[in-house]
Design an enzyme around this catalytic site. Structure first.
Site: not given
Ligand code: IPM
Ligand code: MN
Length: 364
Positions: A143, A191, A223, A247, A251
């Site tokens: 990032y 990794k 992975d 990240d 999710d």
């Molecule tokens: C999160 C989001 C952010 C990230 C984006 C919106 C920049 O996906 O907070 O998980 O990638 O950190």
């Molecule tokens: Mn995210």
């Protein structure tokens, strides 16, 4: 004791304003019940800020953030800016405020809420009892690493995954300390079979482990971790990982809770703590009043815990959420098209939380 707190609200784009409004209501209820003085201020960030100020993070927003005791953010991201380079998109405002506030430890709890486990596409017996705390490093890795570029002439593009030993140490310490207060296990994800940066990560975390003899440390490749998370989520307690892996895995952890809309987060360690739900701006459902506010409300609970020292009040919000969810309160994301489920609006779910919360706070 009365707490005084200046809270900056950055509702942002898409469903951000709708879910943040419910989180603010929960904070106001806590302030009122306890006689605390929370002062709220609002500023633009992301796509709305590009439209109004020509910048995803106006100077005035940043200044207000640095002068506040805590920042509560909704979501950023808007399809109309999709063609722009990363540096000009709404997301750039979020990344910049993260960097300026300086919080490096992003806590993302993922919990299998009783009553919601049937909602996960995973079998209930797999998710029941799962309780994971991701500690995502938030200021390093791909990032922020330099160099980064899309060289149009060369038809090539690159980003840099870079970590220093000190960056790994400071976030790993947070993970070990948190594990001490939980089930005393840290899973560090990397990794290291391919990347030097992961080898540094693993070596550094391993070197730190003897300072926490009461905590068990294990390492997983990212992975394999993606698979283990779905196969056996109960095996994990604190999961420590770098920015992009965190990240992605956080999710994925939305699957355990039944919806990404349930996940809160808190970013600690900088000048001002930053609180944001894990979900995005969800432009497809924005403005319809159907978004799940529970991720934002649980984020407000984390704010009370980590920025106000109001642990009981934070726990009361979490208990209220637990109660209404077990009682069948569902926004559309939690109903998954099941016609027999009564679907509630964002505001109705927010109201249910307030009702459950007021009886809890009255009982204390
Ligand atoms: C999160 C989001 C952010 C990230 C984006 C919106 C920049 O996906 O907070 O998980 O990638 O950190
Ligand atoms: Mn995210």
């Amino acid at each position: 004791m009365t707490k005084k707190l200046k809270i900056l609200i950055l509702a942002g784009d898409g469903i951000g304003p709708e879910v943040t409004a419910e989180a603010v209501r929960a904070l106001e209820a806590v302030a009122q019940a306890g006689g605390h003085l929370f002062r709220f201020e609002e500023k633009p960030i992301g796509g709305v800020a590009i439209r109004s100020h020509g910048s995803p993070l106006p100077d005035d927003t940043l200044k207000a953030a640095l002068e506040s005791d805590a920042v509560l953010l909704g979501a950023v991201g808007s399809n109309e800016f999709n063609a722009l380079p990363p540096s000009q998109r709404p997301e750039a405002g979020l990344l910049r405020i993260r960097a300026e506030l300086g919080g490096f430890a992003n806590l993302r709890p993922s919990f299998a809420w009783p009553g919601l486990t049937g909602n996960s596409p995973l079998r209930s017996d797999v998710v029941e009892g799962a309780d994971i705390l991701f500690v995502r490093e938030l200021l390093g890795g791909l990032y922020f690493g330099q160099p980064r570029e899309w060289d149009k002439q060369a038809n090539a593009a690159w980003n840099t995954m870079r970590y220093t030993r000190d960056e790994v140490i400071r976030v790993a310490k947070v993970a070990f300390e948190l594990a001490r207060k939980r089930r005393k296990k840290v899973t560090s994800v990397d990794k290291a079979n391919v990347l030097e940066v992961s080898q540094l990560w693993r070596a550094t975390v391993t070197e730190l482990a003897p300072q926490y003899p009461d905590v068990t440390l294990e390492h997983q490749y990212v992975d394999a971790m993606a698979m283990h998370l779905m196969n056996a989520p109960r095996n994990f307690d604190v999961v420590l990982t770098e920015n992009l892996f965190g990240d992605i895995l956080s999710d994925e952890a939305g699957v355990i809770t039944g919806s990404l809309g349930m996940l809160p987060s808190a970013t600690l360690g900088g000048k001002v703590n930053l609180y944001e739900p894990v979900h995005g701006s969800a432009p497809d459902i924005a403005g319809k009043g159907i978004a799940n506010p529970l991720g934002a409300i649980l984020t407000a609970a984390m704010l009370l815990r980590y920025s106000a020292g109001l642990e009981d009040e934070a726990a009361a919000i979490e208990a209220a959420v637990k109660h209404i969810v077990a009682d069948g309160a569902r926004t559309a994301d939690l109903a998954r098209g099941d016609k027999s489920v009564k679907v509630l609006s964002t505001q109705e779910v927010g109201k249910r939380v307030l009702e459950a919360l007021s009886s809890r706070m009255a009982a204390r």
